[in-house]
Design an enzyme around this catalytic site. Structure first.
Site, short mmCIF file in Angstrom:
data_model
loop_
_atom_site.label_atom_id
_atom_site.label_comp_id
_atom_site.label_asym_id
_atom_site.label_seq_id
_atom_site.Cartn_x
_atom_site.Cartn_y
_atom_site.Cartn_z
N ALA A 148 49.80 47.70 50.34
CA ALA A 148 48.65 47.98 50.91
C ALA A 148 47.21 48.69 50.11
CB ALA A 148 48.35 48.89 52.18
N CYS A 200 44.60 48.42 50.84
CA CYS A 200 43.71 48.71 52.04
C CYS A 200 43.81 50.68 52.10
CB CYS A 200 43.26 48.44 53.39
SG CYS A 200 43.47 47.23 52.69
C1 LIG Z 1 40.58 50.10 47.63
C2 LIG Z 1 40.92 48.83 48.57
C3 LIG Z 1 40.74 48.86 49.89
C4 LIG Z 1 40.32 47.96 50.47
N1 LIG Z 1 40.76 48.35 51.78
C5 LIG Z 1 40.46 46.84 52.74
C6 LIG Z 1 40.12 46.32 54.04
O1 LIG Z 1 40.35 47.56 54.91
N2 LIG Z 1 40.47 45.81 55.13
C7 LIG Z 1 40.65 44.23 54.37
O2 LIG Z 1 41.25 43.59 54.84
N3 LIG Z 1 40.53 44.37 52.54
C8 LIG Z 1 40.71 45.47 52.02
N4 LIG Z 1 40.97 45.67 50.73
C9 LIG Z 1 40.77 44.21 50.14
C10 LIG Z 1 42.29 43.89 50.06
O3 LIG Z 1 43.72 44.74 49.51
C11 LIG Z 1 42.33 42.71 49.25
O4 LIG Z 1 41.53 41.43 49.77
C12 LIG Z 1 44.08 42.33 48.93
O5 LIG Z 1 45.06 43.33 49.07
C13 LIG Z 1 43.85 40.69 48.84
O6 LIG Z 1 45.45 40.21 48.57
P1 LIG Z 1 45.81 39.18 47.40
O7 LIG Z 1 47.31 39.01 47.71
O8 LIG Z 1 44.59 37.85 47.27
O9 LIG Z 1 45.66 40.15 46.26
P2 LIG Z 1 46.03 40.75 45.71
O10 LIG Z 1 46.45 42.06 46.16
O11 LIG Z 1 45.12 41.78 44.51
O12 LIG Z 1 47.10 40.86 44.60
C14 LIG Z 1 47.41 39.82 43.66
C15 LIG Z 1 48.67 40.23 42.73
O13 LIG Z 1 48.93 39.23 41.79
C16 LIG Z 1 49.37 39.44 40.47
N5 LIG Z 1 48.90 39.32 39.37
C17 LIG Z 1 47.57 39.07 39.43
N6 LIG Z 1 47.71 38.18 38.00
C18 LIG Z 1 48.97 37.62 38.11
C19 LIG Z 1 49.67 37.52 37.12
N7 LIG Z 1 49.51 36.41 35.48
N8 LIG Z 1 50.77 37.87 36.18
C20 LIG Z 1 51.78 38.06 37.93
N9 LIG Z 1 51.47 38.72 38.82
C21 LIG Z 1 50.04 38.96 38.57
C22 LIG Z 1 48.75 41.27 40.73
O14 LIG Z 1 49.68 42.69 40.07
C23 LIG Z 1 48.48 41.29 42.10
O15 LIG Z 1 49.74 42.45 42.52
C24 LIG Z 1 40.70 46.66 49.79
C25 LIG Z 1 41.24 46.31 48.35
C26 LIG Z 1 41.15 47.35 47.72
C27 LIG Z 1 41.21 47.77 46.64
#
Ligand SMILES: Cc1cc2nc3c(=O)[nH]c(=O)nc-3n(C[C@H](O)[C@H](O)[C@H](O)COP(=O)(O)OP(=O)(O)OC[C@H]3O[C@@H](n4cnc5c(N)ncnc54)[C@H](O)[C@@H]3O)c2cc1C
Length: 471
Positions: free
Chosen positions: A43, A45
């Site tokens: 998380a 978030c």
């Molecule tokens: C500090 C913070 C607070 C947040 N608070 C909120 C909130 O309160 N409410 C909300 O709705 N959203 C919030 N968010 C946004 C939310 O965390 C993201 O929208 C969500 O994590 C997106 O998920 P995802 O799986 O698309 O991407 P990510 O969580 O970024 O996951 C992508 C993954 O892919 C991996 N990856 C990328 N490229 C490669 C590769 N070439 N090979 C292998 N692995 C790779 C990365 O290491 C990563 O683990 C927050 C984000 C942050 C940073």
């Protein structure tokens, strides 16, 4: 033979997709997820709250570990980076603990998330300058803060660059850590996802917290000592000394691998998908066997019909689930977004859904707005807290276009009522009429959202001012 599924990225979108696909598809699917970090389903978030000391971390922020995913039949390979995609050979190139390798797939799920913006400011790579995106970032900044001094009293000076939601959350976290915090943003108010009048209330709250707000100002450079450690930030000629700098300037879709493989991206830099989460080309035709979800994609805005990029965990989880169901042989659709978001800074709650005045103006819509001030409970009831609601509606039709809320405890989750109204294309008058719950500990007789809706509905019915009519 089982169909081979490769997932790139093992967080919200990727692991929702992987686990849902495996649940639906069972032995018919062989699912492998590659993750370059050491964590899965974490998380992000929760990171600001971990740094603030509200929640434990990092383990408490992990919803499901690699072992737990493996027990459910998904082969997770952590510490393994996908370095290339070959769509014609149906292979990805990977680099992990055992070296470089190739892995074949029938279906590819791109869930690579987003990467923090790091503008080419001189000094940005100094030690002590942190982006906040991963659990590793959280651990790194906590280690840095611990090295600065004790837990109580002044522990040093922090500059947060960018006053979006991550910037303001981090400013609070650092302030509560005992640091003297300066927040710099080029906009005139923090939280540019709000209109200026509502964002200004956030500025007031942050100043009351003790944060120095430096607005309408551009960072020129980050100063660094002889050991490569950050010493300050120069903003419009003024030096703000800093022992730590946090970047909260926003993120961009992480699409490099897909683009290198020839997959087109949209106007906002994200992968384009249909509502089943199949990646589509510029003509909207699905690219066979290529799927995407989460922060690396653009989403369909139900209000304007446009594709936009809004990186939120809620979307990543929903899209991943839809993708996984479809990949597993079922049928599901991601119905789009209305841009609903919520954040807390100290005891100030902030939420928005739909369009801001500036979006409405950009679309050429003729709209009106109303701002009301009310309380979270009946005014006479103990614990009644102030809250402001802004509602925006189309003049004439009265269609609700957006709502923003800023207030104390108990305010912001009311945005969900407005989100449902926007989702269903309701008028402001309809929203004012909805049968909302009332008892003194929960709300005034007229809920603040309903009052704002009624006010803006009245304004939307009124004739435009002469000057407006002449435009
Ligand atoms: C500090 C913070 C607070 C947040 N608070 C909120 C909130 O309160 N409410 C909300 O709705 N959203 C919030 N968010 C946004 C939310 O965390 C993201 O929208 C969500 O994590 C997106 O998920 P995802 O799986 O698309 O991407 P990510 O969580 O970024 O996951 C992508 C993954 O892919 C991996 N990856 C990328 N490229 C490669 C590769 N070439 N090979 C292998 N692995 C790779 C990365 O290491 C990563 O683990 C927050 C984000 C942050 C940073």
């Amino acid at each position: 033979m089982a169909r081979r599924v490769v997932v790139i990225g093992a967080d919200a979108a990727g692991m929702s997709a992987a686990s849902q696909a495996k649940r639906a598809g069972g032995d018919a699917l062989d699912v492998v997820a590659f993750e370059r970090q050491g964590w899965t389903s974490y998380a992000a978030c929760g990171i600001p709250y971990w740094i603030a000391g509200d929640v434990a971390g990092p383990d408490a922020l992990i919803a499901r570990s690699p072992e737990q995913h493996r027990a459910r039949g998904v082969d997770v390979r952590i510490g393994t980076t996908v370095t290339g995609i070959d769509l014609s050979a149906r292979e990805v190139a990977v680099e992990g603990p055992t070296g470089a390798d190739r892995h074949g797939f029938d279906d590819l799920v791109v869930a690579t998330g987003a990467r923090p913006v790091r503008p080419p400011i001189p000094g940005i790579d100094a030690q002590g300058v942190f982006g906040i995106q991963t659990l590793d970032d959280g651990a790194a900044i906590l280690a840095w803060l611990d090295a600065l001094g004790g837990v109580d009293g002044s522990r040093g000076r922090a500059v947060v660059i960018g006053a979006g939601y991550i910037g303001v959350e981090m400013a609070e976290a650092l302030q509560r850590h005992g640091l003297d915090v300066t927040v710099v943003d080029q906009a005139a108010h923090p939280m540019s996802t709000l209109d200026a009048d509502m964002g200004d209330q956030v500025r007031e709250a942050m100043e009351a917290l003790g944060c120095r707000m430096v607005l309408e100002a551009v960072v020129e450079r980050i100063t660094v000592d002889a050991d490569g450690r950050v010493t300050g930030v120069v903003v419009a000629g003024d030096l703000f000394p800093a022992d730590v700098v946090v970047l909260g300037i926003g993120v961009r879709p992480e699409t490099g691998l897909a683009v290198a493989a020839g997959v087109p991206i949209g106007e906002h830099g994200g992968l384009m998908t249909d509502d089943r989460m199949r990646v589509v080309d510029a003509d909207g035709a699905p690219i066979p066997g290529v799927w995407a979800a989460g922060d690396c994609t653009e989403v369909h805005d139900r209000i304007t019909g446009e594709r936009i990029h809004v990186p939120l965990g809620t979307y990543a989880n929903k899209q991943g689930r839809v993708l996984g169901i479809n990949l597993g042989g079922g049928s599901a659709r991601f119905a789009g977004v209305v841009r609903t978001a919520i954040v807390r800074v100290c005891d100030l709650e902030i939420a928005r859904t739909g369009l801001r005045e500036r979006d409405v103006a950009g679309l050429g819509l003729n709209a009106v707005s109303a701002v009301i001030r009310s309380t979270t409970r009946a005014g006479y009831f103990p614990g009644a807290e102030p809250m402001a609601v802004k509602a925006i509606a189309e003049r004439g039709s009265g269609r609700l276009l957006g709502v923003q809320i800023v207030g104390r405890a108990g305010s912001a989750k009311r945005i969900d009522t407005a989100a449902v109204a926007l989702w269903n294309r309701m008028t402001a008058a309809d929203l004012a009429d909805v049968d909302l719950a009332y008892a003194p500990p929960f709300s005034p007789v007229w809920d603040p959202v309903a009052i704002a809706a009624r006010k803006v509905a009245e304004a939307a019915r009124s004739m435009p001012a002469v000057s407006d009519r002449m435009r």
